[in-house]
Design a protein around this motif. Sequence first.
Motif, mmCIF file in Angstrom:
data_model
loop_
_atom_site.group_PDB
_atom_site.id
_atom_site.type_symbol
_atom_site.label_atom_id
_atom_site.label_comp_id
_atom_site.label_asym_id
_atom_site.label_seq_id
_atom_site.Cartn_x
_atom_site.Cartn_y
_atom_site.Cartn_z
ATOM 1 N N SER A 3 0.832 -1.211 0.000
ATOM 2 C CA SER A 3 0.000 0.000 0.000
ATOM 3 C C SER A 3 0.866 1.260 0.000
ATOM 4 N N ASP A 4 2.040 1.180 0.653
ATOM 5 C CA ASP A 4 2.939 2.340 0.688
ATOM 6 C C ASP A 4 3.510 2.623 -0.702
ATOM 7 N N THR A 5 3.905 1.562 -1.401
ATOM 8 C CA THR A 5 4.431 1.712 -2.761
ATOM 9 C C THR A 5 3.348 2.246 -3.687
ATOM 10 N N GLU A 6 2.134 1.747 -3.512
ATOM 11 C CA GLU A 6 1.005 2.201 -4.323
ATOM 12 C C GLU A 6 0.750 3.694 -4.109
ATOM 13 N N ARG A 7 0.830 4.112 -2.856
ATOM 14 C CA ARG A 7 0.625 5.525 -2.516
ATOM 15 C C ARG A 7 1.713 6.393 -3.147
ATOM 16 N N LEU A 8 2.969 5.915 -3.067
ATOM 17 C CA LEU A 8 4.083 6.668 -3.637
ATOM 18 C C LEU A 8 4.005 6.742 -5.164
ATOM 19 N N MET A 9 3.460 5.690 -5.791
ATOM 20 C CA MET A 9 3.278 5.720 -7.250
ATOM 21 C C MET A 9 2.259 6.790 -7.630
ATOM 22 N N LYS A 10 1.213 6.949 -6.805
ATOM 23 C CA LYS A 10 0.216 7.994 -7.052
ATOM 24 C C LYS A 10 0.826 9.377 -6.847
ATOM 25 N N VAL A 11 1.668 9.506 -5.830
ATOM 26 C CA VAL A 11 2.361 10.769 -5.568
ATOM 27 C C VAL A 11 3.246 11.121 -6.763
ATOM 28 N N ARG A 12 3.981 10.116 -7.274
ATOM 29 C CA ARG A 12 4.873 10.326 -8.416
ATOM 30 C C ARG A 12 4.088 10.752 -9.655
ATOM 31 N N ALA A 13 2.947 10.111 -9.892
ATOM 32 C CA ALA A 13 2.112 10.451 -11.047
ATOM 33 C C ALA A 13 1.619 11.897 -10.944
ATOM 34 N N ARG A 14 1.221 12.292 -9.736
ATOM 35 C CA ARG A 14 0.755 13.669 -9.519
ATOM 36 C C ARG A 14 1.888 14.673 -9.742
ATOM 37 N N GLN A 15 3.089 14.333 -9.277
ATOM 38 C CA GLN A 15 4.247 15.211 -9.455
ATOM 39 C C GLN A 15 4.620 15.346 -10.927
ATOM 40 N N LYS A 66 12.119 8.302 -3.572
ATOM 41 C CA LYS A 66 13.232 7.367 -3.770
ATOM 42 C C LYS A 66 12.774 5.916 -3.880
ATOM 43 N N ALA A 67 11.749 5.548 -3.122
ATOM 44 C CA ALA A 67 11.285 4.159 -3.099
ATOM 45 C C ALA A 67 10.710 3.703 -4.439
ATOM 46 N N VAL A 68 10.205 4.621 -5.266
ATOM 47 C CA VAL A 68 9.582 4.228 -6.537
ATOM 48 C C VAL A 68 10.333 4.760 -7.757
ATOM 49 N N ARG A 69 11.560 5.200 -7.566
ATOM 50 C CA ARG A 69 12.367 5.645 -8.702
ATOM 51 C C ARG A 69 12.784 4.451 -9.546
ATOM 52 N N GLY A 70 12.669 4.548 -10.847
ATOM 53 C CA GLY A 70 13.035 3.449 -11.730
ATOM 54 C C GLY A 70 11.926 2.441 -11.942
#
Length: 128
Positions: A3-15, A66-70
């Motif tokens: 769920s944390d990775t999923e949340r960070l992917m949404k944050v990345r998409a928004r950014q 950093k957790a979802v880079r790449g």
Amino acid sequence: MTSDTERLMKVRARQKKRKPEFNRCDSHKKKKLSPSWRRPRGLHNKLRRQISAKGKLVRVGYRSPKAVRGYHPCGMKEVLVKNAGDLLGAEGCAVRIAGTVGMKKRDEIEAMAREMNLKVLNPTSGGD
């Protein structure tokens, strides 16, 4: 995917939606200049002086978490593969076959990826 990775992917998409395009200064004016980013260093350069109408400078604040880079947008880590042996270290990842790989080796890599249930991001169109 946690769920944390999923949340960070949404944050990345928004950014990424808000991130400007970082093009080289005056690349739209001169054909010989590629749009790939180069830091402006000229004394009178408007972009270096951060005149707002001239675009944005590349800054660390535009980076993704950093957790979802790449990661590929599908949520899997992306791995570049040049030969069939590289697939062995790509468990649970999305695979991208290098552009320099020929057709014979590409077919071999794709067949092996199918056996291992790996997602190929750039499969051969119309093959098989």
